[in-house]
Scaffold this active site. Sequence first.
Site, PDB file in Angstrom:
ATOM      1  N   CYS A 133      53.030  30.872 -22.154  1.00  0.00           N
ATOM      2  CA  CYS A 133      52.375  30.347 -20.952  1.00  0.00           C
ATOM      3  C   CYS A 133      50.863  30.178 -21.130  1.00  0.00           C
ATOM      4  CB  CYS A 133      52.652  31.238 -19.753  1.00  0.00           C
ATOM      5  SG  CYS A 133      54.404  31.378 -19.427  1.00  0.00           S
ATOM      6  N   HIS A 139      47.352  30.258 -14.152  1.00  0.00           N
ATOM      7  CA  HIS A 139      48.740  29.993 -14.533  1.00  0.00           C
ATOM      8  C   HIS A 139      49.630  30.277 -13.327  1.00  0.00           C
ATOM      9  CE1 HIS A 139      52.547  29.996 -16.441  1.00  0.00           C
ATOM     10  NE2 HIS A 139      52.679  31.302 -16.480  1.00  0.00           N
ATOM     11  N   ASN A 194      57.318  28.252 -12.394  1.00  0.00           N
ATOM     12  CA  ASN A 194      56.571  28.523 -13.625  1.00  0.00           C
ATOM     13  C   ASN A 194      56.991  27.505 -14.687  1.00  0.00           C
ATOM     14  OD1 ASN A 194      55.517  29.542 -16.003  1.00  0.00           O
ATOM     15  ND2 ASN A 194      56.152  31.653 -15.615  1.00  0.00           N
TER      16      ASN A 194
END
Length: 330
Positions: free
Chosen positions: A114, A254, A284
């Site tokens: 990520c 994020h 996500n």
Amino acid sequence: MPKASMLSIGAYAPPKILTNADLEKLVDTSDEWILKRTGIKERRIAENEVTSELGAKAAEQAILRAGIQKEQIDAIICASISPDFFCMPSTATAIAHRIGLKSGITAFDISAACTGFIYLLELAKSLVESGAKKYVLIVGAEKLSSIIDYTDRSTCVLFGDGAGAAVIGANEENEIIDVHTASDGKYGDLLITPGCGSVYPSSDPLTFEKRLNYLHMSGNEVFKIAVQTLTRDVVEIMQKNKISSEQIDLFIPHQANLRIIDAVKQRLNFTSEQCVLTVDKYGNTSSASIPMAINEAYESGKLKNGSLMLLDAFGGGFTWGSALLKFGGK
Ligand code: UT7
């Protein structure tokens, strides 16, 4: 020495929406649980498109907005944990081919989960500022639905598909001021896709019997370390650059979990107006989450030429990082 800048942003989200109500039909979960624990309402699923197609669409938009010709791009780097192919060829070469970048350019993938987009920024900044490359196309592209176990309620509600891209090139006025990337491999087991590598090879039937080809996460442990690490990392980059939270135009974290974002936001005194959120509608999307959020800010008119952005990310590895930059796009 030229200063590197983000000259444009682009993103692509596949059209199919998977709602919390849809997931209620697949696993023992509820809209209420997902919303309360994550802030996610829906996510996108790429039905008929592969990772490089998602990346190609985001890349085309970024190139168009940068106002340059494709022939001027001399490197493409892609971050993905759900690439077209397990080891080769790279998704970067596939995207380059799909969008018709010239033959002979540098193209490769990186793996930083990520945090991928922050790692890409650091690499592209170095390539431009060293004079090695003039225009670098960076792409975070994920078809996470291809590595998600839709029988595992602890992970399948969290992730979605999408892509984001940016063109990095020289621009003296609005530079990428600082990028910090970091990692600690001792936490590798907490967020992992164990199967189909050398440890649990695809030649071993147990890899599939134990569903090791899917993403596995110890969510609660990841959560706690993510909040602490992200807060510390953001404080450090602001202190190092003598910037206070009021000076930041856009805080773009994020998009893993609204509770993580809120915890970091509160500890650092960012207002809701400063903070960009997309987790509710995309979930996500790993390496794509930050560029998709930057694109959201751009398309809504919040991100303008010269806007000061603070980015932060955390992911498998563990990896983490932050970036401070002034947007150089028009
Ligand atoms: O992008 C990389 C970084 N990733 C992250 O930062 C993600 C970090 N982790 C998280 O976002 C959160 O830990 C989760 C959203 C994954 C989980 O939330 P949590 O508040 O940490 O829940 P938990 O894992 O402690 O589970 C609490 C309960 C458990 O039941 P019991 O043991 O208390 O009876 C779980 O089995 O919630 C249960 N649970 C669910 N219930 C309904 C777990 N997933 C679900 C679900 N629906 N989808």
